[in-house]
Design a protein around this motif. Structure first.
Motif, PDB file in Angstrom:
ATOM      1  N   HIS A 215       0.797  -1.233   0.000  1.00  0.00           N
ATOM      2  CA  HIS A 215       0.000   0.000   0.000  1.00  0.00           C
ATOM      3  C   HIS A 215       0.828   1.281   0.000  1.00  0.00           C
ATOM      4  CE1 HIS A 215      -3.605  -2.435   0.782  1.00  0.00           C
ATOM      5  NE2 HIS A 215      -2.904  -3.058   1.700  1.00  0.00           N
ATOM      6  N   GLY A 216       2.136   1.201  -0.199  1.00  0.00           N
ATOM      7  CA  GLY A 216       2.968   2.395  -0.110  1.00  0.00           C
ATOM      8  C   GLY A 216       3.217   2.833   1.315  1.00  0.00           C
ATOM      9  N   ILE A 217       3.011   1.904   2.243  1.00  0.00           N
ATOM     10  CA  ILE A 217       3.076   2.228   3.672  1.00  0.00           C
ATOM     11  C   ILE A 217       4.425   1.834   4.263  1.00  0.00           C
ATOM     12  CG2 ILE A 217       2.197   1.465   5.938  1.00  0.00           C
ATOM     13  CD1 ILE A 217      -0.600   1.493   4.702  1.00  0.00           C
ATOM     14  N   SER A 218       4.931   2.704   5.141  1.00  0.00           N
ATOM     15  CA  SER A 218       6.113   2.394   5.945  1.00  0.00           C
ATOM     16  C   SER A 218       5.726   2.385   7.420  1.00  0.00           C
ATOM     17  CB  SER A 218       7.216   3.426   5.717  1.00  0.00           C
ATOM     18  OG  SER A 218       8.315   3.168   6.574  1.00  0.00           O
ATOM     19  N   ARG A 219       6.236   1.385   8.143  1.00  0.00           N
ATOM     20  CA  ARG A 219       6.076   1.338   9.600  1.00  0.00           C
ATOM     21  C   ARG A 219       7.412   1.519  10.318  1.00  0.00           C
ATOM     22  NH1 ARG A 219       1.036  -0.734  11.105  1.00  0.00           N
ATOM     23  NH2 ARG A 219      -0.171  -1.549   9.348  1.00  0.00           N
ATOM     24  N   ASP A 220       8.437   1.828   9.555  1.00  0.00           N
ATOM     25  CA  ASP A 220       9.772   2.004  10.115  1.00  0.00           C
ATOM     26  C   ASP A 220       9.928   3.441  10.596  1.00  0.00           C
ATOM     27  OD1 ASP A 220      12.453   2.256  10.697  1.00  0.00           O
ATOM     28  OD2 ASP A 220      13.166   1.368   8.822  1.00  0.00           O
ATOM     29  N   PRO A 221      10.075   3.667  11.905  1.00  0.00           N
ATOM     30  CA  PRO A 221      10.191   5.048  12.406  1.00  0.00           C
ATOM     31  C   PRO A 221      11.324   5.824  11.754  1.00  0.00           C
ATOM     32  CG  PRO A 221       9.869   3.506  14.219  1.00  0.00           C
ATOM     33  CD  PRO A 221      10.092   2.672  12.989  1.00  0.00           C
ATOM     34  N   TRP A 232       1.861   3.003  17.375  1.00  0.00           N
ATOM     35  CA  TRP A 232       0.785   2.585  16.461  1.00  0.00           C
ATOM     36  C   TRP A 232       0.901   3.198  15.062  1.00  0.00           C
ATOM     37  CZ3 TRP A 232      -0.347   6.157  20.441  1.00  0.00           C
ATOM     38  CH2 TRP A 232      -0.629   7.457  19.980  1.00  0.00           C
ATOM     39  N   GLN A 233       1.823   4.131  14.896  1.00  0.00           N
ATOM     40  CA  GLN A 233       1.808   4.968  13.706  1.00  0.00           C
ATOM     41  C   GLN A 233       2.385   4.254  12.479  1.00  0.00           C
ATOM     42  OE1 GLN A 233       2.963   8.875  14.704  1.00  0.00           O
ATOM     43  NE2 GLN A 233       2.628   9.726  12.657  1.00  0.00           N
ATOM     44  N   TYR A 234       1.780   4.539  11.346  1.00  0.00           N
ATOM     45  CA  TYR A 234       2.327   4.160  10.047  1.00  0.00           C
ATOM     46  C   TYR A 234       2.063   5.305   9.090  1.00  0.00           C
ATOM     47  CZ  TYR A 234      -2.565   2.996   9.018  1.00  0.00           C
ATOM     48  OH  TYR A 234      -3.934   3.041   8.859  1.00  0.00           O
ATOM     49  N   GLU A 235       2.843   5.352   8.000  1.00  0.00           N
ATOM     50  CA  GLU A 235       2.689   6.418   7.033  1.00  0.00           C
ATOM     51  C   GLU A 235       2.547   5.846   5.631  1.00  0.00           C
ATOM     52  OE1 GLU A 235       5.306  10.011   9.127  1.00  0.00           O
ATOM     53  OE2 GLU A 235       6.008   9.077   7.264  1.00  0.00           O
ATOM     54  N   MET A 236       1.501   6.264   4.944  1.00  0.00           N
ATOM     55  CA  MET A 236       1.395   5.978   3.512  1.00  0.00           C
ATOM     56  C   MET A 236       2.161   7.065   2.776  1.00  0.00           C
ATOM     57  SD  MET A 236      -1.907   5.676   1.008  1.00  0.00           S
ATOM     58  CE  MET A 236      -1.645   5.879  -0.763  1.00  0.00           C
ATOM     59  N   GLN A 237       3.315   6.678   2.231  1.00  0.00           N
ATOM     60  CA  GLN A 237       4.233   7.650   1.647  1.00  0.00           C
ATOM     61  C   GLN A 237       4.106   7.765   0.134  1.00  0.00           C
ATOM     62  OE1 GLN A 237       7.836   6.090   3.333  1.00  0.00           O
ATOM     63  NE2 GLN A 237       7.591   7.274   5.223  1.00  0.00           N
ATOM     64  N   GLU A 238       3.454   6.808  -0.480  1.00  0.00           N
ATOM     65  CA  GLU A 238       3.150   6.860  -1.905  1.00  0.00           C
ATOM     66  C   GLU A 238       2.017   5.878  -2.195  1.00  0.00           C
ATOM     67  OE1 GLU A 238       6.135   5.209  -4.622  1.00  0.00           O
ATOM     68  OE2 GLU A 238       7.187   4.402  -2.866  1.00  0.00           O
ATOM     69  N   LEU A 239       1.510   5.916  -3.408  1.00  0.00           N
ATOM     70  CA  LEU A 239       0.436   5.010  -3.784  1.00  0.00           C
ATOM     71  C   LEU A 239       1.032   3.644  -4.089  1.00  0.00           C
ATOM     72  CD1 LEU A 239      -2.601   4.739  -4.378  1.00  0.00           C
ATOM     73  CD2 LEU A 239      -2.075   5.300  -6.757  1.00  0.00           C
ATOM     74  N   GLY A 240       0.715   2.666  -3.254  1.00  0.00           N
ATOM     75  CA  GLY A 240       1.204   1.315  -3.452  1.00  0.00           C
ATOM     76  C   GLY A 240       0.059   0.342  -3.653  1.00  0.00           C
ATOM     77  N   PHE A 241       0.353  -0.942  -3.449  1.00  0.00           N
ATOM     78  CA  PHE A 241      -0.599  -2.006  -3.767  1.00  0.00           C
ATOM     79  C   PHE A 241      -0.563  -3.058  -2.663  1.00  0.00           C
ATOM     80  CE2 PHE A 241       0.923   0.032  -7.523  1.00  0.00           C
ATOM     81  CZ  PHE A 241      -0.201   0.214  -8.296  1.00  0.00           C
ATOM     82  N   ASN A 242      -1.605  -3.868  -2.617  1.00  0.00           N
ATOM     83  CA  ASN A 242      -1.574  -5.030  -1.730  1.00  0.00           C
ATOM     84  C   ASN A 242      -1.064  -6.216  -2.542  1.00  0.00           C
ATOM     85  OD1 ASN A 242      -1.873  -7.070   0.076  1.00  0.00           O
ATOM     86  ND2 ASN A 242      -4.044  -6.768   0.453  1.00  0.00           N
ATOM     87  N   TYR A 243       0.244  -6.305  -2.652  1.00  0.00           N
ATOM     88  CA  TYR A 243       0.906  -7.355  -3.410  1.00  0.00           C
ATOM     89  C   TYR A 243       1.648  -8.314  -2.476  1.00  0.00           C
ATOM     90  CZ  TYR A 243       0.232  -5.125  -8.029  1.00  0.00           C
ATOM     91  OH  TYR A 243      -0.284  -4.614  -9.189  1.00  0.00           O
ATOM     92  N   ARG A 244       1.216  -8.371  -1.222  1.00  0.00           N
ATOM     93  CA  ARG A 244       1.936  -9.181  -0.238  1.00  0.00           C
ATOM     94  C   ARG A 244       1.734 -10.677  -0.477  1.00  0.00           C
ATOM     95  NH1 ARG A 244      -0.373  -5.110   3.847  1.00  0.00           N
ATOM     96  NH2 ARG A 244      -2.085  -6.602   3.940  1.00  0.00           N
ATOM     97  N   ILE A 245       2.772 -11.429  -0.172  1.00  0.00           N
ATOM     98  CA  ILE A 245       2.704 -12.882  -0.121  1.00  0.00           C
ATOM     99  C   ILE A 245       2.349 -13.273   1.311  1.00  0.00           C
ATOM    100  CG2 ILE A 245       5.128 -13.282   0.503  1.00  0.00           C
ATOM    101  CD1 ILE A 245       5.145 -15.576  -1.565  1.00  0.00           C
TER     102      ILE A 245
END
Length: 385
Positions: A215-221, A232-245
């Motif tokens: 999803h373009g999300i980072s959870r790395d502080p 609890w915080q996460y940031e959507m830093q760009e438009l990504g996708f749900n391409y997870r395995i």
């Protein structure tokens, strides 16, 4: 029916999946990290990013290189459509480079000639996607030299080539490509059910690939804009996708990886055996490029139609009628209706089109027995002789 390809699932594979199902993690858990680390170590790459399939891998590889509208991606017409579609997902244009008549891979000298013309016209590609057709690398050293000369990135589509080698190094090591993509579809060398993976030695690309697949999300502080992010915080830093395995898939992949050498040894034995059994028939068999060691995802033959009384279609249909599940890899991508709408037409890439008119993929998988292979060869001989 003897299929052209199939998975080989062991009791250990099943146990690995069951163990994961009974664990605390079904997705985004430790099995994925373990699989990625094992694949990176096997290939000698710094980073491995696992995703839901190889098409997704190609897509985010292109996005990580900022491929977009007004850019061009070149690939081979002798591939599955995903090798070209990844450019269209990004809004970029697609073009093709014809194949080498011996290896059936992208022809590096045709690529060089096309690049010279494109430079004169101001239409150089941003990305080139060479495909390791059937499990054998392209002339990657030459392609890499051209990339440095003309300034394009290389994404090697090695979906067929898990475990293959090129110039005494594992495919995926990063020596000749910015990124390498693997597929773990059930007919490939190892399987995760569905799945793909991107290998790279570049830290910046790995970080972006990890973000784009989720999803373009980072959870790395350390990578967040917030100066003091809460737990609890996460940031959507760009438009990504749900391409997870999933961890379930990764556990299967890790178990399969432990038998990769066994799978490769059997495929290579079968390829050598086909070479001998088919030597006297009116066929062109697959070649071996100097310095490359194929993973033998496919074993393709080309009919010498001037030496037989049947058509390509008659031989193919005759094998299917005899219980041999042959296939054809591939219909040239530029002849697909979607790409014809972009102006491509028959005659644009004549070597790939000639190949398509003669090629048949024979059964090739680690579980194929000698007796089954003998049956395939006998059926083919009966149709050709």
């Amino acid at each position: 029916m003897i299929p052209y390809g199939r998975q080989q699932i062991s009791a250990d594979d099943i146990a690995a999946v069951v163990e994961t199902l009974q664990s605390d993690w079904l997705t985004q858990g430790p099995a994925i990290t373990a699989f990625e680390q094992a694949m990176a170590e096997r290939c000698g790459a710094r980073h491995a990013v696992a995703v839901c399939n190889a098409t997704a891998a190609l897509h985010i590889a292109c996005l990580a290189l900022d491929l977009g509208a007004g850019d061009r991606l070149w690939t081979t017409p002798n591939t599955f459509v995903a090798s070209a579609n990844c450019a269209r997902y990004c809004g970029a244009e697609v073009d093709f480079v014809d194949i080498d008549p011996a290896t059936w891979n992208m022809d590096a000298e045709r690529l060089a000639a096309k690049l010279r013309q494109a430079e004169a016209e101001g239409r150089l590609p941003r990305v080139v996607v060479p495909v390791a057709f059937s499990g054998q690398s392209c002339d990657m050293a030459r392609i890499q030299a051209l990339s440095r000369q003309y300034g394009f990135a290389v994404v090697e589509d090695a979906s067929h080539a898990v475990g293959a080698e090129y110039l005494d190094r594992p495919v995926g090591c990063g020596a000749y490509a910015d990124m390498t993509v693997f597929s773990f579809h059930p007919v490939k060398i190892i399987t995760t059910g569905e799945g793909g993976l991107i290998l790279t030695n570049r830290d910046d690309l790995a970080q972006r690939l990890q973000r784009l697949r989720s999803h373009g999300i980072s959870r790395d502080p350390a990578r967040m804009e917030a100066s003091d992010p809460a737990a609890w915080q996460y940031e959507m830093q760009e438009l990504g996708f749900n391409y997870r395995i999933t961890d379930i898939q990764a556990a299967l992949g890790l178990s399969q990886l432990r038998r990769l050498d066994t799978f490769l040894a059997r495929r290579r034995e079968l390829a050598d055996r086909y070479d001998g059994l088919l030597a006297e028939l009116p066929l062109q068999g697959p070649s071996r490029q100097a310095g490359a060691r194929s993973a033998w995802h496919l074993y393709v033959v080309r009919l010498q139609l001037d030496r037989i009384s049947k058509t390509h279609r008659q031989v193919f249909d005759g094998l299917r009628a005899a219980g041999i599940g042959v296939n054809l890899h591939y219909i040239p991508v530029h002849l697909q209706p979607y790409y014809r709408q972009s102006g491509f037409k028959a005659g644009d890439f004549p070597e790939a089109e000639r190949y398509y008119g003669e090629a048949i993929s024979l059964p090739m998988y680690a579980g194929l027995t000698d007796a089954q292979q003998d049956t395939v060869v006998a059926a083919l001989r009966a149709l050709l002789v």
